[in-house]
Scaffold this active site. Structure first.
Site, PDB file in Angstrom:
ATOM      1  N   GLU A 136       1.077  -5.289  22.998  1.00 41.08           N
ATOM      2  CA  GLU A 136       1.636  -3.984  23.315  1.00 41.08           C
ATOM      3  C   GLU A 136       0.867  -3.318  24.466  1.00 41.08           C
ATOM      4  O   GLU A 136      -0.364  -3.348  24.482  1.00 41.08           O
ATOM      5  CB  GLU A 136       1.519  -3.117  22.051  1.00 41.08           C
ATOM      6  CG  GLU A 136       2.340  -1.874  22.038  1.00 41.08           C
ATOM      7  CD  GLU A 136       2.387  -1.257  20.641  1.00 41.08           C
ATOM      8  OE1 GLU A 136       2.131  -0.045  20.530  1.00 41.08           O
ATOM      9  OE2 GLU A 136       2.670  -1.986  19.664  1.00 41.08           O
ATOM     10  N   GLY A 181       0.824  -1.193   0.000  1.00 46.62           N
ATOM     11  CA  GLY A 181       0.000   0.000   0.000  1.00 46.62           C
ATOM     12  C   GLY A 181       0.858   1.243   0.000  1.00 46.62           C
ATOM     13  O   GLY A 181       1.975   1.246  -0.531  1.00 46.62           O
ATOM     14  N   ARG A 182       0.352   2.321   0.611  1.00 52.39           N
ATOM     15  CA  ARG A 182       1.110   3.578   0.633  1.00 52.39           C
ATOM     16  C   ARG A 182       2.483   3.396   1.274  1.00 52.39           C
ATOM     17  O   ARG A 182       3.504   3.805   0.728  1.00 52.39           O
ATOM     18  CB  ARG A 182       0.333   4.644   1.414  1.00 52.39           C
ATOM     19  CG  ARG A 182      -0.920   5.173   0.738  1.00 52.39           C
ATOM     20  CD  ARG A 182      -1.412   6.397   1.508  1.00 52.39           C
ATOM     21  NE  ARG A 182      -2.696   6.878   1.022  1.00 52.39           N
ATOM     22  CZ  ARG A 182      -3.860   6.608   1.607  1.00 52.39           C
ATOM     23  NH1 ARG A 182      -3.880   5.830   2.686  1.00 52.39           N
ATOM     24  NH2 ARG A 182      -4.982   7.081   1.125  1.00 52.39           N
ATOM     25  N   ILE A 183       2.495   2.791   2.465  1.00 51.85           N
ATOM     26  CA  ILE A 183       3.760   2.668   3.198  1.00 51.85           C
ATOM     27  C   ILE A 183       4.664   1.635   2.542  1.00 51.85           C
ATOM     28  O   ILE A 183       5.868   1.873   2.359  1.00 51.85           O
ATOM     29  CB  ILE A 183       3.492   2.323   4.667  1.00 51.85           C
ATOM     30  CG1 ILE A 183       2.731   3.458   5.344  1.00 51.85           C
ATOM     31  CG2 ILE A 183       4.808   2.047   5.401  1.00 51.85           C
ATOM     32  CD1 ILE A 183       2.234   3.143   6.747  1.00 51.85           C
ATOM     33  N   ARG A 240       1.492  -3.934  12.468  1.00 49.92           N
ATOM     34  CA  ARG A 240       0.741  -4.213  13.688  1.00 49.92           C
ATOM     35  C   ARG A 240       1.328  -5.448  14.357  1.00 49.92           C
ATOM     36  O   ARG A 240       1.671  -6.424  13.687  1.00 49.92           O
ATOM     37  CB  ARG A 240      -0.743  -4.443  13.378  1.00 49.92           C
ATOM     38  CG  ARG A 240      -1.504  -3.170  13.006  1.00 49.92           C
ATOM     39  CD  ARG A 240      -1.663  -2.252  14.210  1.00 49.92           C
ATOM     40  NE  ARG A 240      -2.394  -1.035  13.895  1.00 49.92           N
ATOM     41  CZ  ARG A 240      -1.831   0.114  13.555  1.00 49.92           C
ATOM     42  NH1 ARG A 240      -0.509   0.196  13.451  1.00 49.92           N
ATOM     43  NH2 ARG A 240      -2.566   1.184  13.329  1.00 49.92           N
ATOM     44  N   THR A 293       6.748  -2.792  11.176  1.00 48.96           N
ATOM     45  CA  THR A 293       6.253  -1.475  11.573  1.00 48.96           C
ATOM     46  C   THR A 293       4.752  -1.390  11.282  1.00 48.96           C
ATOM     47  O   THR A 293       4.201  -0.291  11.159  1.00 48.96           O
ATOM     48  CB  THR A 293       6.989  -0.344  10.829  1.00 48.96           C
ATOM     49  OG1 THR A 293       6.886  -0.552   9.410  1.00 48.96           O
ATOM     50  CG2 THR A 293       8.452  -0.286  11.227  1.00 48.96           C
ATOM     51  N   ARG A 313      -3.019  -9.253  -1.163  1.00 47.70           N
ATOM     52  CA  ARG A 313      -4.205 -10.079  -1.406  1.00 47.70           C
ATOM     53  C   ARG A 313      -4.850  -9.735  -2.748  1.00 47.70           C
ATOM     54  O   ARG A 313      -5.536 -10.562  -3.343  1.00 47.70           O
ATOM     55  CB  ARG A 313      -5.224  -9.878  -0.285  1.00 47.70           C
ATOM     56  CG  ARG A 313      -4.799 -10.476   1.052  1.00 47.70           C
ATOM     57  CD  ARG A 313      -5.902 -10.351   2.073  1.00 47.70           C
ATOM     58  NE  ARG A 313      -6.254  -8.951   2.296  1.00 47.70           N
ATOM     59  CZ  ARG A 313      -7.349  -8.553   2.941  1.00 47.70           C
ATOM     60  NH1 ARG A 313      -8.193  -9.453   3.411  1.00 47.70           N
ATOM     61  NH2 ARG A 313      -7.597  -7.269   3.122  1.00 47.70           N
ATOM     62  N   THR A 314      -4.631  -8.508  -3.218  1.00 48.35           N
ATOM     63  CA  THR A 314      -5.186  -8.058  -4.493  1.00 48.35           C
ATOM     64  C   THR A 314      -4.049  -7.545  -5.370  1.00 48.35           C
ATOM     65  O   THR A 314      -2.972  -7.205  -4.866  1.00 48.35           O
ATOM     66  CB  THR A 314      -6.219  -6.942  -4.282  1.00 48.35           C
ATOM     67  OG1 THR A 314      -5.586  -5.853  -3.584  1.00 48.35           O
ATOM     68  CG2 THR A 314      -7.397  -7.446  -3.464  1.00 48.35           C
ATOM     69  N   HIS A 361       6.915   1.815  19.380  1.00 52.75           N
ATOM     70  CA  HIS A 361       5.876   2.316  18.466  1.00 52.75           C
ATOM     71  C   HIS A 361       6.208   3.752  18.025  1.00 52.75           C
ATOM     72  O   HIS A 361       5.417   4.685  18.183  1.00 52.75           O
ATOM     73  CB  HIS A 361       4.510   2.265  19.145  1.00 52.75           C
ATOM     74  CG  HIS A 361       3.381   2.086  18.179  1.00 52.75           C
ATOM     75  ND1 HIS A 361       2.287   1.305  18.415  1.00 52.75           N
ATOM     76  CD2 HIS A 361       3.180   2.613  16.937  1.00 52.75           C
ATOM     77  CE1 HIS A 361       1.451   1.345  17.391  1.00 52.75           C
ATOM     78  NE2 HIS A 361       1.976   2.144  16.485  1.00 52.75           N
TER      79      HIS A 361
END
Length: 323
Positions: A268, A156-158, A239, A237, A178-179, A286
């Site tokens: 956490e 994705g973006r990150i 979850r 980085t 997944r896509t 975090h």
């Protein structure tokens, strides 16, 4: 005029422009890392809106116990701490801060990766302890990244921002989604999409950037970790619960993977003792979004959402999937 509660202090100037006309009350730092449900209910009280963080348990009980609450402005991208279904039932609008953490998180991913690969934390401790008395040929040898394969789970973006940085290090990039990924991103990063087992089997570094959901919970566990190279590094980085922490500790102790850099944890803020004691693990509390620029912009996005809501305008950054 609305009464707005901020659950804890934010970076200076983050909520500039919010008051007046609204009244803003910022709570003190919580005792411990998180507020309890009872403390959060007391802190919100009769407020119309609350600015929350990922450490605040915005549960069904909290939402139903605050009779005047109309809006939750989450000072974060992630929403794991908010019961979105309950918010929808209560008619409470929820917003967050999407997209703002991309560059900061990508930077920190590379900070962790370089720290683990080149043993930066060990080197710092080595010098500070007075052990550095001369240059040696085998002291704290690490991994060279040039020519290695970076496997990104979640493009994705990150993930794509991390992949762009990999080009400067001369790394090959593969990813698993997944896509199908955006073809433009694939061209820009010179990357290719592969199956998860192929990524784990061929990557020298595996970096996690997927959301946490039913499909990704414990995605990295005993059997999938066993697929990785013994020389590979794992960076997270994303979850914490994407990784089964006990299985990761077992893999590290057995030498089935070489090291890890972790900014998030399964339970956490608790961290598995086996991670704390392992010399090839770099840990951070975090911090991926912890830049002045990112944290200030997060606050500005909360302000934009709150002002729009109480002015009767279209509310930006609303979470649309509450139903």
């Amino acid at each position: 005029m609305a009464q707005i509660v901020v659950t804890r202090p934010l970076v200076h100037g983050a909520l500039e422009g919010l008051a007046p006309p609204h009244t803003v009350e910022t709570g003190p730092p919580p005792t411990g890392s998180e507020l309890s449900e009872e403390a959060l209910i007391e802190r919100i009280g009769t407020a119309s809106a609350v600015v929350t963080t990922v450490a605040d348990p915005v549960t069904e009980r909290v939402l139903s116990s605050c009779p005047n609450l109309e809006m939750v402005a989450q000072y974060a991208v992630g929403l794991d701490n908010i019961d979105l279904a309950a918010a929808s039932r209560e008619g409470i609008t929820v917003t967050h801060t999407p997209g703002v953490l991309t560059e900061a998180t990508a930077d920190f991913t590379w900070a962790l990766l370089l720290a683990v690969a080149r043993r930066v934390v060990d080197a710092d401790a080595f010098v500070r302890s007075g052990k550095f008395d001369r240059w040696e040929t085998r002291t704290l040898l690490g991994m060279e990244l040039h020519g290695k394969t970076l496997g990104i789970i979640g493009m994705g973006r990150i993930g794509s921002a991390v992949a762009r940085r990999a080009l400067g290090f001369g790394m090959d990039v593969v990813f698993h989604n997944r896509t199908p990924a955006n073809p433009t991103i694939i061209r820009e990063t010179n990357s290719r999409q592969v199956a998860l087992d192929t990524l784990l089997r061929t990557s020298d570094v595996v970096s996690l950037h997927c959301p946490h959901n039913d499909d990704s919970h414990h995605l990295l566990r005993e059997d999938t970790l066993a697929t990785m190279k013994p020389s590979a590094l794992l960076i997270n980085t994303a979850r914490g619960p994407v990784v089964h922490e006990s299985d990761l500790v077992d893999a590290l102790r057995a030498g089935r993977i070489a090291g890890a850099g972790l900014d998030v944890f399964e339970n956490e803020p608790d961290v598995h003792p086996g991670l704390l004691e392992h010399e090839r693990v770099v840990l951070a509390p975090h911090l991926a979004s912890a830049t002045v620029e990112a944290r200030t912009r997060m606050g500005q996005m909360c302000v934009e959402s709150l002002l729009a809501y109480f002015s009767g305008e279209d509310v930006p950054y609303t979470v649309r999937s509450q139903l």
